[in-house]
Design a protein around this motif. Structure first.
Motif, PDB file in Angstrom:
ATOM      1  N   VAL A  29       0.798  -1.212   0.014  1.00 11.86           N
ATOM      2  CA  VAL A  29      -0.032   0.133  -0.045  1.00 11.86           C
ATOM      3  C   VAL A  29       1.008   1.017   0.241  1.00 11.86           C
ATOM      4  O   VAL A  29       1.716   1.442   0.916  1.00 11.86           O
ATOM      5  CB  VAL A  29      -0.979  -0.290   1.168  1.00 11.86           C
ATOM      6  CG1 VAL A  29      -1.905   1.360   1.329  1.00 11.86           C
ATOM      7  CG2 VAL A  29      -1.949  -1.135   1.166  1.00 11.86           C
ATOM      8  N   LEU A  30       0.534   2.189  -0.909  1.00 12.39           N
ATOM      9  CA  LEU A  30       1.404   3.364  -1.179  1.00 12.39           C
ATOM     10  C   LEU A  30       0.247   4.547  -0.948  1.00 12.39           C
ATOM     11  O   LEU A  30      -0.644   4.423  -1.470  1.00 12.39           O
ATOM     12  CB  LEU A  30       2.215   3.485  -2.365  1.00 12.39           C
ATOM     13  CG  LEU A  30       3.004   4.627  -2.511  1.00 12.39           C
ATOM     14  CD1 LEU A  30       4.505   4.309  -3.062  1.00 12.39           C
ATOM     15  CD2 LEU A  30       2.301   5.814  -3.360  1.00 12.39           C
ATOM     16  N   VAL A  31       0.409   5.558  -0.136  1.00 12.01           N
ATOM     17  CA  VAL A  31      -0.038   6.901  -0.134  1.00 12.01           C
ATOM     18  C   VAL A  31       0.670   7.973  -1.063  1.00 12.01           C
ATOM     19  O   VAL A  31       1.562   8.231  -0.792  1.00 12.01           O
ATOM     20  CB  VAL A  31      -0.288   7.282   1.314  1.00 12.01           C
ATOM     21  CG1 VAL A  31      -1.162   8.440   1.145  1.00 12.01           C
ATOM     22  CG2 VAL A  31      -0.885   6.304   2.243  1.00 12.01           C
ATOM     23  N   ASP A  32      -0.267   8.464  -1.891  1.00 11.14           N
ATOM     24  CA  ASP A  32       0.257   9.646  -2.711  1.00 11.14           C
ATOM     25  C   ASP A  32      -0.625  10.791  -2.223  1.00 11.14           C
ATOM     26  O   ASP A  32      -1.882  10.760  -2.295  1.00 11.14           O
ATOM     27  CB  ASP A  32      -0.290   9.461  -3.993  1.00 11.14           C
ATOM     28  CG  ASP A  32       0.201  10.403  -5.198  1.00 11.14           C
ATOM     29  OD1 ASP A  32       0.409  11.577  -4.542  1.00 11.14           O
ATOM     30  OD2 ASP A  32       0.545  10.437  -6.347  1.00 11.14           O
ATOM     31  N   THR A  33       0.082  11.530  -1.040  1.00  9.31           N
ATOM     32  CA  THR A  33      -0.793  12.502  -0.390  1.00  9.31           C
ATOM     33  C   THR A  33      -0.860  13.766  -1.242  1.00  9.31           C
ATOM     34  O   THR A  33      -1.832  14.488  -0.770  1.00  9.31           O
ATOM     35  CB  THR A  33       0.396  13.086   0.622  1.00  9.31           C
ATOM     36  OG1 THR A  33       1.403  13.741   0.071  1.00  9.31           O
ATOM     37  CG2 THR A  33       0.913  11.959   1.511  1.00  9.31           C
ATOM     38  N   THR A  34      -0.545  13.730  -2.642  1.00  4.09           N
ATOM     39  CA  THR A  34      -0.746  14.905  -3.336  1.00  4.09           C
ATOM     40  C   THR A  34      -0.987  14.445  -4.931  1.00  4.09           C
ATOM     41  O   THR A  34      -0.351  14.643  -5.591  1.00  4.09           O
ATOM     42  CB  THR A  34       0.327  15.992  -3.306  1.00  4.09           C
ATOM     43  OG1 THR A  34       1.476  15.191  -3.751  1.00  4.09           O
ATOM     44  CG2 THR A  34       0.272  16.651  -1.985  1.00  4.09           C
ATOM     45  N   SER A  97      -3.252   0.077   9.472  1.00  6.46           N
ATOM     46  CA  SER A  97      -2.495   0.451  10.674  1.00  6.46           C
ATOM     47  C   SER A  97      -1.049   0.837  10.086  1.00  6.46           C
ATOM     48  O   SER A  97      -0.632   1.634  11.018  1.00  6.46           O
ATOM     49  CB  SER A  97      -2.241  -0.747  11.456  1.00  6.46           C
ATOM     50  OG  SER A  97      -1.567  -2.089  10.701  1.00  6.46           O
ATOM     51  N   HIS A  98      -0.677   0.585   8.940  1.00  6.30           N
ATOM     52  CA  HIS A  98       0.535   1.216   8.347  1.00  6.30           C
ATOM     53  C   HIS A  98       0.216   1.024   6.746  1.00  6.30           C
ATOM     54  O   HIS A  98      -0.204   0.269   6.466  1.00  6.30           O
ATOM     55  CB  HIS A  98       1.819   0.407   9.124  1.00  6.30           C
ATOM     56  CG  HIS A  98       1.968  -0.965   8.603  1.00  6.30           C
ATOM     57  ND1 HIS A  98       1.357  -1.946   9.188  1.00  6.30           N
ATOM     58  CD2 HIS A  98       2.592  -1.675   7.475  1.00  6.30           C
ATOM     59  CE1 HIS A  98       1.447  -3.154   8.332  1.00  6.30           C
ATOM     60  NE2 HIS A  98       2.370  -2.812   7.325  1.00  6.30           N
ATOM     61  N   VAL A  99       1.537   1.865   6.238  1.00  2.00           N
ATOM     62  CA  VAL A  99       1.766   1.527   4.606  1.00  2.00           C
ATOM     63  C   VAL A  99       3.219   1.471   4.405  1.00  2.00           C
ATOM     64  O   VAL A  99       3.889   1.373   5.279  1.00  2.00           O
ATOM     65  CB  VAL A  99       1.107   2.840   4.105  1.00  2.00           C
ATOM     66  CG1 VAL A  99      -0.382   3.220   4.378  1.00  2.00           C
ATOM     67  CG2 VAL A  99       1.843   4.198   4.539  1.00  2.00           C
ATOM     68  N   ASP A 100       3.224   0.852   3.132  1.00  2.00           N
ATOM     69  CA  ASP A 100       4.657   0.544   2.949  1.00  2.00           C
ATOM     70  C   ASP A 100       5.319   1.761   1.937  1.00  2.00           C
ATOM     71  O   ASP A 100       6.759   1.858   1.961  1.00  2.00           O
ATOM     72  CB  ASP A 100       4.607  -0.529   1.738  1.00  2.00           C
ATOM     73  CG  ASP A 100       3.831  -1.690   2.268  1.00  2.00           C
ATOM     74  OD1 ASP A 100       4.342  -2.401   3.137  1.00  2.00           O
ATOM     75  OD2 ASP A 100       2.756  -2.024   2.022  1.00  2.00           O
ATOM     76  N   GLY A 237       5.314   1.210   7.923  1.00  5.25           N
ATOM     77  CA  GLY A 237       5.882   0.107   8.469  1.00  5.25           C
ATOM     78  C   GLY A 237       7.447  -0.102   8.152  1.00  5.25           C
ATOM     79  O   GLY A 237       8.003   0.631   7.453  1.00  5.25           O
ATOM     80  N   GLU A 238       8.029  -0.879   9.068  1.00  9.47           N
ATOM     81  CA  GLU A 238       9.461  -1.472   8.792  1.00  9.47           C
ATOM     82  C   GLU A 238       9.615  -1.541   7.279  1.00  9.47           C
ATOM     83  O   GLU A 238       9.198  -2.601   6.772  1.00  9.47           O
ATOM     84  CB  GLU A 238      10.045  -2.421   9.778  1.00  9.47           C
ATOM     85  CG  GLU A 238      11.429  -2.577   9.782  1.00  9.47           C
ATOM     86  CD  GLU A 238      12.103  -3.314  10.987  1.00  9.47           C
ATOM     87  OE1 GLU A 238      13.443  -3.397  10.960  1.00  9.47           O
ATOM     88  OE2 GLU A 238      11.107  -3.630  11.897  1.00  9.47           O
ATOM     89  N   GLY A 239      10.745  -1.089   6.718  1.00  6.13           N
ATOM     90  CA  GLY A 239      11.267  -1.086   5.287  1.00  6.13           C
ATOM     91  C   GLY A 239      10.375  -0.104   4.325  1.00  6.13           C
ATOM     92  O   GLY A 239      10.634  -0.124   3.148  1.00  6.13           O
ATOM     93  N   GLY A 240       9.362   0.429   4.900  1.00 10.19           N
ATOM     94  CA  GLY A 240       8.581   1.444   4.336  1.00 10.19           C
ATOM     95  C   GLY A 240       9.422   2.783   3.819  1.00 10.19           C
ATOM     96  O   GLY A 240      10.562   2.899   4.549  1.00 10.19           O
ATOM     97  N   ARG A 241       9.302   3.371   2.675  1.00  9.36           N
ATOM     98  CA  ARG A 241       9.854   4.442   2.275  1.00  9.36           C
ATOM     99  C   ARG A 241       8.979   5.805   1.923  1.00  9.36           C
ATOM    100  O   ARG A 241       7.896   5.575   1.533  1.00  9.36           O
ATOM    101  CB  ARG A 241      10.738   4.001   0.873  1.00  9.36           C
ATOM    102  CG  ARG A 241      11.631   2.821   1.274  1.00  9.36           C
ATOM    103  CD  ARG A 241      12.582   2.822  -0.185  1.00  9.36           C
ATOM    104  NE  ARG A 241      13.872   1.940   0.279  1.00  9.36           N
ATOM    105  CZ  ARG A 241      14.948   2.215  -0.624  1.00  9.36           C
ATOM    106  NH1 ARG A 241      14.903   2.805  -1.669  1.00  9.36           N
ATOM    107  NH2 ARG A 241      15.843   1.507  -0.522  1.00  9.36           N
ATOM    108  N   ILE A 242       9.711   6.502   2.004  1.00  7.51           N
ATOM    109  CA  ILE A 242       9.128   8.075   1.916  1.00  7.51           C
ATOM    110  C   ILE A 242       9.804   8.790   0.624  1.00  7.51           C
ATOM    111  O   ILE A 242      10.925   8.758   0.846  1.00  7.51           O
ATOM    112  CB  ILE A 242       8.784   8.817   2.957  1.00  7.51           C
ATOM    113  CG1 ILE A 242       7.912  10.251   2.682  1.00  7.51           C
ATOM    114  CG2 ILE A 242      10.152   9.252   3.824  1.00  7.51           C
ATOM    115  CD1 ILE A 242       7.566  11.022   3.869  1.00  7.51           C
ATOM    116  N   VAL A 243       9.300   9.306  -0.177  1.00  5.22           N
ATOM    117  CA  VAL A 243       9.952  10.158  -1.185  1.00  5.22           C
ATOM    118  C   VAL A 243       9.070  11.611  -1.164  1.00  5.22           C
ATOM    119  O   VAL A 243       7.790  11.585  -1.357  1.00  5.22           O
ATOM    120  CB  VAL A 243       9.884   9.654  -2.622  1.00  5.22           C
ATOM    121  CG1 VAL A 243      10.551  10.532  -3.647  1.00  5.22           C
ATOM    122  CG2 VAL A 243      10.557   8.236  -2.557  1.00  5.22           C
TER     123      VAL A 243
END
Length: 319
Positions: A29-34, A97-100, A237-243
């Motif tokens: 699961v990935l969130v595109d916040t914009t 509960s969390h995203v990747d 979550g652990e291993g999750g990434r943000i850009v």
């Protein structure tokens, strides 16, 4: 309405590659916040067929456009009308509960800039609106017509980094006595009169900084961002990434501070071992802020000011 062809996602290949280790070849699961016009989202959904995407945008028009563009991906996309600082409640509402992965493309979308009656661009006369969500909140005209000299000076100085903030604020307050501001052309005309010619020759268009300041104030951009980045980090979550892609120094400073803080040990200096629960939560994936290359900037001028930062969760959240 801006066509898909006119919307060129910035640093697209780099964004897709940075997120790959967190979302490729698995149910993620990935969130595109914009979400905007959906350019980055389309590429991510295409590259990673098992990916579910949660797309947020405060602009209902952008969401409508993204729905059309991403229709081929079916029920793999959740569309949410929200500002990115509302991320915790959005995820709660979806039972997550969390995203990747989290992707944030800050600033004004090409659609907002290109639609004249939104009032974001100073090059064309338009109503002084500047709301990314036109269903709520005060417009730029409201700010110009109701704020005091001190309040206008503050936002011009802080959000526009405008050297002549007080001079402009006084001129606006004096000018609105005869007639309230409602269109951009009149404001631009005033700025040409107030900002010294010498500054105009070296500092770019005299309206650039004022329009930026008004847009940030109207949309609570920096206030929302200060809450949104930590919320996004907490959601991973652990291993999750943000850009994150930022387009001016004020945004980039907030992003940098939040990422560096989470990537720094909280063990007191001088101790020989890391205290349990005090190690870094994240590792930085970029050395400083990455910029677009000359070739991309030539094809997409919006890329000229981008500053990309990324991080990966490596430890549990701080207690």
């Amino acid at each position: 309405m801006t066509s898909d062809a006119a919307h060129l996602p910035v640093l697209l290949d780099r964004v897709v590659a940075l997120l790959a280790p967190a979302v490729a070849d698995r149910d993620a699961v990935l969130v595109d916040t914009t979400l905007g016009l959906g350019g980055h989202a389309d590429a991510l959904l295409t590259a990673y067929p098992r990916l579910r995407l949660v797309g947020l945008d405060r602009d209902p028009n952008a969401l409508d456009h993204a729905r059309q563009r991403l229709a081929g991906h079916g029920d793999r996309v959740d569309y949410v009308h929200a500002v990115y600082d509302e991320l915790p409640s959005v995820l709660d509402g979806l039972g997550l509960s969390h995203v990747d992965g989290v992707f944030m493309d800050l600033g004004v979308s090409s659609m907002q800039l290109d639609v004249t009656d939104r009032g974001f661009a100073y090059a064309q006369d338009a109503p002084l609106d500047m709301r990314m969500d036109q269903t709520t909140g005060a417009s730029a005209a409201d700010v110009l017509n109701t704020y005091s000299v001190a309040e206008l000076t503050r936002i011009l100085r802080e959000y526009g980094e405008e050297r002549f903030a007080q001079r402009i604020a006084k001129a606006v307050v004096a000018e609105r006595e005869s007639e309230p501001f409602d269109r951009s052309e009149r404001l631009v005309r005033l700025l040409y009169e107030v900002v010294p010619a010498a500054s105009r020759r070296t500092g770019g268009h005299p309206a650039k900084r004022t329009f930026q300041a008004l847009r940030i104030e109207v949309n609570r951009e920096l206030e929302a961002l200060r809450a949104a980045v930590p919320a996004a980090l907490d959601a991973l979550g652990e291993g999750g990434r943000i850009v994150v892609e930022a387009y001016h120094s004020l945004e980039d400073r907030i992003v940098k501070r939040a990422l560096v803080e989470r990537a720094t040990s909280r063990t007191p200096e001088g101790l020989p071992v890391e205290l349990p629960g005090h190690g870094p939560e994240f590792r930085l994936l970029t050395r400083g802020a990455e910029k677009a290359g000359e070739q991309e900037i030539e094809h997409n001028p919006r890329a000229a000011s981008v500053r990309l930062r990324a991080a990966e969760r490596i430890g549990a959240a701080a207690s």
